[in-house]
Every structure is written in structure tokens, then in C-alpha cells.
Design an enzyme around this catalytic site. Structure first.
Site, PDB file in Angstrom:
ATOM      1  N   GLY A  43      19.306  -3.965  16.520  1.00 12.17           N
ATOM      2  CA  GLY A  43      18.235  -3.006  16.498  1.00 12.17           C
ATOM      3  C   GLY A  43      17.528  -3.269  15.120  1.00 12.17           C
ATOM      4  O   GLY A  43      17.805  -3.735  14.273  1.00 12.17           O
ATOM      5  N   ARG A  44      16.406  -2.424  15.055  1.00  7.77           N
ATOM      6  CA  ARG A  44      15.646  -2.302  13.649  1.00  7.77           C
ATOM      7  C   ARG A  44      15.084  -0.853  13.324  1.00  7.77           C
ATOM      8  O   ARG A  44      15.260   0.067  14.410  1.00  7.77           O
ATOM      9  CB  ARG A  44      14.209  -3.045  14.230  1.00  7.77           C
ATOM     10  CG  ARG A  44      14.467  -4.705  14.525  1.00  7.77           C
ATOM     11  CD  ARG A  44      13.354  -5.230  14.876  1.00  7.77           C
ATOM     12  NE  ARG A  44      12.427  -5.375  13.636  1.00  7.77           N
ATOM     13  CZ  ARG A  44      12.388  -6.451  12.539  1.00  7.77           C
ATOM     14  NH1 ARG A  44      13.612  -7.231  12.627  1.00  7.77           N
ATOM     15  NH2 ARG A  44      11.613  -6.014  11.503  1.00  7.77           N
TER      16      ARG A  44
ATOM     17  N   GLU B 276      28.912  -7.764  22.197  1.00 10.78           N
ATOM     18  CA  GLU B 276      27.929  -6.711  22.381  1.00 10.78           C
ATOM     19  C   GLU B 276      28.702  -5.448  22.672  1.00 10.78           C
ATOM     20  O   GLU B 276      29.678  -5.425  23.251  1.00 10.78           O
ATOM     21  CB  GLU B 276      27.302  -7.031  23.758  1.00 10.78           C
ATOM     22  CG  GLU B 276      26.556  -5.900  24.308  1.00 10.78           C
ATOM     23  CD  GLU B 276      25.327  -5.111  23.346  1.00 10.78           C
ATOM     24  OE1 GLU B 276      25.437  -4.000  23.075  1.00 10.78           O
ATOM     25  OE2 GLU B 276      24.417  -6.119  22.978  1.00 10.78           O
TER      26      GLU B 276
ATOM     27  N   HIS C 191      -1.284 -22.420  46.039  1.00  7.15           N
ATOM     28  CA  HIS C 191      -0.069 -23.386  46.404  1.00  7.15           C
ATOM     29  C   HIS C 191       0.003 -24.840  46.012  1.00  7.15           C
ATOM     30  O   HIS C 191      -1.209 -25.444  46.420  1.00  7.15           O
ATOM     31  CB  HIS C 191       0.190 -23.111  48.002  1.00  7.15           C
ATOM     32  CG  HIS C 191       1.143 -24.143  48.587  1.00  7.15           C
ATOM     33  ND1 HIS C 191       2.545 -23.859  48.154  1.00  7.15           N
ATOM     34  CD2 HIS C 191       1.178 -25.433  48.998  1.00  7.15           C
ATOM     35  CE1 HIS C 191       3.314 -24.780  48.828  1.00  7.15           C
ATOM     36  NE2 HIS C 191       2.462 -25.808  49.450  1.00  7.15           N
TER      37      HIS C 191
ATOM     38  N   GLY D 102      25.430  -8.166  18.921  1.00 12.44           N
ATOM     39  CA  GLY D 102      24.017  -7.786  19.706  1.00 12.44           C
ATOM     40  C   GLY D 102      23.657  -8.789  20.637  1.00 12.44           C
ATOM     41  O   GLY D 102      23.070  -9.600  20.413  1.00 12.44           O
TER      42      GLY D 102
ATOM     43  N   GLY E 164       0.766  -1.138   0.029  1.00 15.66           N
ATOM     44  CA  GLY E 164      -0.012  -0.040   0.013  1.00 15.66           C
ATOM     45  C   GLY E 164       0.736   1.285  -0.022  1.00 15.66           C
ATOM     46  O   GLY E 164       1.796   1.326   0.634  1.00 15.66           O
TER      47      GLY E 164
ATOM     48  N   GLY F  25      20.801  -8.166  22.431  1.00 15.48           N
ATOM     49  CA  GLY F  25      19.481  -8.120  22.979  1.00 15.48           C
ATOM     50  C   GLY F  25      18.453  -9.074  22.721  1.00 15.48           C
ATOM     51  O   GLY F  25      18.927 -10.217  22.898  1.00 15.48           O
ATOM     52  N   VAL F  26      17.320  -8.968  22.778  1.00 12.07           N
ATOM     53  CA  VAL F  26      16.409  -9.916  22.806  1.00 12.07           C
ATOM     54  C   VAL F  26      16.625 -10.875  21.620  1.00 12.07           C
ATOM     55  O   VAL F  26      16.832 -12.281  21.818  1.00 12.07           O
ATOM     56  CB  VAL F  26      15.094  -9.375  22.744  1.00 12.07           C
ATOM     57  CG1 VAL F  26      13.853 -10.446  22.529  1.00 12.07           C
ATOM     58  CG2 VAL F  26      14.651  -8.251  23.743  1.00 12.07           C
TER      59      VAL F  26
END
Length: 475
Positions: A281-282, A213, A454, A190, A122, A192-193
């Protein structure tokens, strides 16, 4: 001839498809445009999250975790195995099946909610007569017109300068999910996640994994005490993490990838690996959107500029998710999508950035919401802290996974919960209790007074809340 809609959503990821469905529920005539394709060229809505992100990575994490449990932990339960092996092709096939189930589920939801779906890219054409013309470039070109446009085009992986993704040797998150066999040695740039999750998958399957890193601290966005606990666990597992490095030249060849870098002491080093995953990163994705056709404003990062309500500089044009400011999280995009649809309907959509949870799906899992202890110290805010280790939790002992802790941070005077941080088993689910509590301005005492089943892992949450007042019962 243009097809007319009240709302057109560009992008069918978590933010886009949710925005489209909510707008349709509110009585609008809605279209959603998405260009993702499956292996056969058909539509694959769901964006990065469903196709090359959250969903497939969790499928691989689950498969690899089963493999590691079978090889290292089943014996503790009296379960004997011999000739254990991993069929990587079958694992990847299962991952693809999970992805397709999610793609098909979104298409079903569009049909159920009477959202018109258009498969293609689009882009803006022009603004005229209080509406916007949108072109859909797909198998057949379409022209749509809408009074309101919601841009939800997501993000793309950031490449390392001088080391473009080839998805064969130098991999983005996409290529990392399609490695056809277990690499002997895997490098990641990196921590990161994405780096930690993908590193965990292939380490469990037998790869020697080295993570480089640039930052001097591990998981700088995470509460320092929690990050240290996680680092201890990862080191014990064999995940090698080097901090404070400076990446130099990266060379890719037939035998793999060579990375030149300087370590934290400034000493020249060389890392040779079979595959290299780059997760630094992004960046917001506005490729092909043609924002200049209507004067849509972008910032210096390439993100669409929006206000607190996700309004752009153009009337009736909104933007959500990774393509705007804020954390690049699927659930953040979803909340913005719902809020924008409700704002278009004249309602008061709500997104509280202070109660958006974060999760890293490693083992142990890491989850948090609210402020970290270092943030509170930097702000000069008086606080109380309470922690409870999973080593003292009966359910964790029965699971055979007592790594980690729950940590509460509360205001020193009012006892309002300011942050909750968890490293340990099933942290991704446990953090929701903290999100609810913080959304309703609960105190640590409120959680401490609530009955928790519990034996359950959730008891660690109650005990950490009790620890804020220094009155734990089981530690």
C-alpha cells in the site's frame, strides 16, 4: 518579492498538472510547483505515475511480454527463433526514454497553456489578506502568492515495519523498476496491483517469483469469480502466490533477503530471495508541505481532510488525488483536478466515484467498474448476472489468447448495469465501454442491442450483456 497568481498547484503528478492546465484554460494565471528530478537534476514532472509508477511499469510489462511471446508463443505462428536473449540494461534504458518523453510532454503542455512552472518543493508559509504565501525550495528559493491553492502532493510507498527500503535488496516500486539484472529468485510481499505487475515482469524474464499476501483471499476487491479465473491463470504461468501469511522478521544481507513468516496454517516458514519487493500500500504524502503554518487539517492517516468537492477546512485551499480520501488512481486524480479547476471558476465540476475504472496490467489483464457480485449480495440487492468466455470469441482465438471472461451485473428489475468485470486480453481498453454505459445509466439490454464489430474482442462485452437475459448467440 512574491510572484502573484490566481491559482498555485503544489505537485505536478496526474492530478496536479491536469488541474493546472484546466485552470489556465479557464483564464486563470496559474503556477505549478513540482520537485521530481531526472538523472541530471532537471525537472521531471508527472509525479509517481510518470516517474516510478504507471508509465515505467507499463514499459517493462510490454518489454517482458514481447520476450515471453518470442520464447513461448511465436512458434505457434510459424515464427522460428534461436539464441533468444534479454538485454536488461537496454530494456531499462527504453523504459527511461519513455519516462522522459512523458516528462518533456508535460513541460511542453505547461508552456502551451501558459502555466508557470517552478522546480522545487512547495510549502505553506502563511495566510494573509485573503491569499496564501507559498515557498518554493529549489535551486533558487522563490516566494509565490495565490488566492487559490490546490494540493496534489500524491503518496509514498508504505514500508514494512522493521524492513526499511534500501532500494538495493528491499525494494519499493521505485527500486523494483531498476533491478539491473534478472534475479534468480524474487520475493514480493503484497499481491496487489504493484506486486502482481512487477512479479509478472520478472517472472517472464526468468525469475522464480513467490508472492506472500496477508489476506486470506486473492484480490479481495475484485469480483470473486473474476479473481478465481485470474488466480488460475497466474498459477499456470508459474507465479507462486501464498495467501493468509503473517510476516515476521526480514533480514537483508550481502546474499539477499530472508523472510520469516507463518503460512495460513500457522506453520513457521522461511523464504530466501535475491530481491524483495514490498508492495503493501501507499500513504499520503505531506512531507515538507508545512500544513500547520496555515492550519490545514489532516486525518489520522495523514491524508488532507476534504469534502465531496475536494475543499479543505481552509477557504480557497483544495486537495486532490492520493493525498486525499478515495482510491489512489491516476485517473481519479485527473478527474478531481479538472473538477476543482472548474469549481474555482464557478462551474459544476463532476466526479462520479461509482464509475471510476480499475485496471491491473498483468496478462491476463483485469479491469472492472462498479460493484462486485459479493457487494451486491451483502447489500441485499436483487441482480442478474451474465458471463461470456473469451474461449468462444473468434478474435481471441486468432490472437492466441482465450483466457478469461466478461461479466455483467444488472439490476433484477430495471436491468440497469451495476458492474462490469473483465479478465482477459486488452481488458484495460474494453472497460471504457462499460464506464460510458454506466455513466449514462444504461441497461444491459442497451449494450446487447448495440452493433459490435466482428471479429473483435468487444463482441465478448455484447455477448456478456446478452447473457444477462440468457440469450448469448455464440456460447
Amino acid at each position: 518579492m512574491s510572484k502573484n497568481f490566481d491559482v498555485v498547484v503544489i505537485g505536478g503528478g496526474p492530478g496536479g498538472y491536469i488541474a493546472a492546465i484546466r485552470a489556465a484554460q479557464l483564464g486563470f494565471n496559474v503556477a505549478c510547483i513540482d520537485e521530481w528530478k531526472n538523472g541530471k537534476g532537471g525537472p521531471a514532472p508527472g509525479g509517481t505515475c510518470t516517474n516510478v509508477g504507471c508509465i515505467p511499469s507499463k514499459a517493462l510489462l510490454q518489454s517482458s511480454e514481447h520476450f515471453e511471446h518470442a520464447g513461448k508463443h511465436f512458434a505457434d505462428h510459424g515464427i522460428g527463433l534461436s539464441n533468444l536473449s534479454m538485454d536488461v540494461a537496454k530494456m531499462l534504458g527504453r523504459k527511461d526514454t519513455v519516462v522522459k518523453q512523458n516528462n518533456d510532454g508535460i513541460l511542453y503542455l505547461f508552456k502551451k497553456n501558459k502555466v508557470s512552472f517552478f522546480h522545487g518543493r512547495g510549502s505553506f508559509v502563511k495566510a494573509a489578506d485573503g491569499a496564501y504565501e507559498i515557498k518554493v525550495a529549489g535551486a533558487a528559493e522563490e516566494s509565490l502568492t495565490a488566492k487559490h491553492v490546490i494540493v496534489a502532493t500524491g503518496s509514498n510507498p508504505r514500508a514494512l515495519p522493521g524492513a526499511a527500503f534500501d532500494e538495493e535488496n528491499i525494494l519499493s516500486n521505485d527500486g523494483a523498476l531498476r533491478i539491473p539484472s534478472v534475479p534468480k529468485k524474487l520475493g514480493l510481499i503484497g499481491a496487489g496491483v504493484i506486486g502482481l505487475e512487477m512479479g509478472s515482469v520478472w517472472r517472464r524474464l526468468g525469475s522464480e517469483v513467490v508472492v506472500l499476501e496477508a489476506l486470506p483471499t486473492f484480490l479481495g476487491a475484485v469480483d470473486e469469480q473474476i479473481a478465481k479465473e485470474a488466480a488460475k491463470a497466474f498459477n499456470k504461468q508459474g507465479l507462486k502466490i501464498e495467501l493468509g501469511v503473517k510476516i515476521g522478521e526480514v533480514k537483508s544481507g550481502k546474499k539477499g533477503v530472508t523472510v520469516a513468516y507463518a503460512n495460513a496454517k500457522g506453520e513457521a516458514q522461511t523464504l530466501e530471495v535475491d530481491k524483495l519487493i514490498v508492495s503493501i500500500g501507499r500513504v499520503p504524502n505531506t512531507i515538507g508541505l508545512n500544513p500547520e503554518a496555515v492550519g490545514l487539517k489532516l486525518d489520522e492517516r495523514g491524508a488532507i481532510v476534504v469534502d465531496d468537492d475536494c475543499k479543505t477546512n481552509l477557504p480557497n485551499v483544495w486537495a486532490i488525488g492520493d493525498v486525499v480520501r478515495g482510491p489512489m488512481l491516476a485517473h481519479k486524480a485527473e478527474e478531481e483536478g479538472v473538477a476543482v479547476a472548474e469549481r474555482i471558476a464557478g462551474q459544476h465540476g463532476h466526479v462520479n466515484f461509482n464509475t471510476i475504472p480499475w485496471v491491473i496490467y498483468t496478462s491476463p489483464e483485469i479491469a472492472w467498474v462498479g460493484q462486485t457480485e459479493q457487494q451486491l449480495k451483502a447489500a441485499g440487492r436483487a441482480y442478474k448476472a451474465g458471463t461470456f468466455p473469451f474461449t468462444a470469441n473468434g478474435r481471441a482465438r486468432a490472437l492466441g489468447d482465450t483466457t478469461g471472461m466478461v461479466k455483467f451485473l444488472a439490476d433484477a428489475k430495471t436491468d440497469e448495469i451495476l458492474g462490469v468485470h473483465i479478465v482477459g486480453p486488452m481488458a484495460s481498453g474494453a472497460i471504457s465501454e462499460a464506464v460510458v454505459a454506466m455513466e449514462f445509466k444504461a441497461s444491459a439490454e442497451d449494450i446487447a442491442r448495440i452493433c459490435h464489430a466482428h471479429p473483435s474482442l468487444s463482441e465478448a462485452t455484447k455477448e456478456a450483456a446478452l447473457a444477462v437475459d440468457k440469450r448469448t448467440l455464440n456460447f
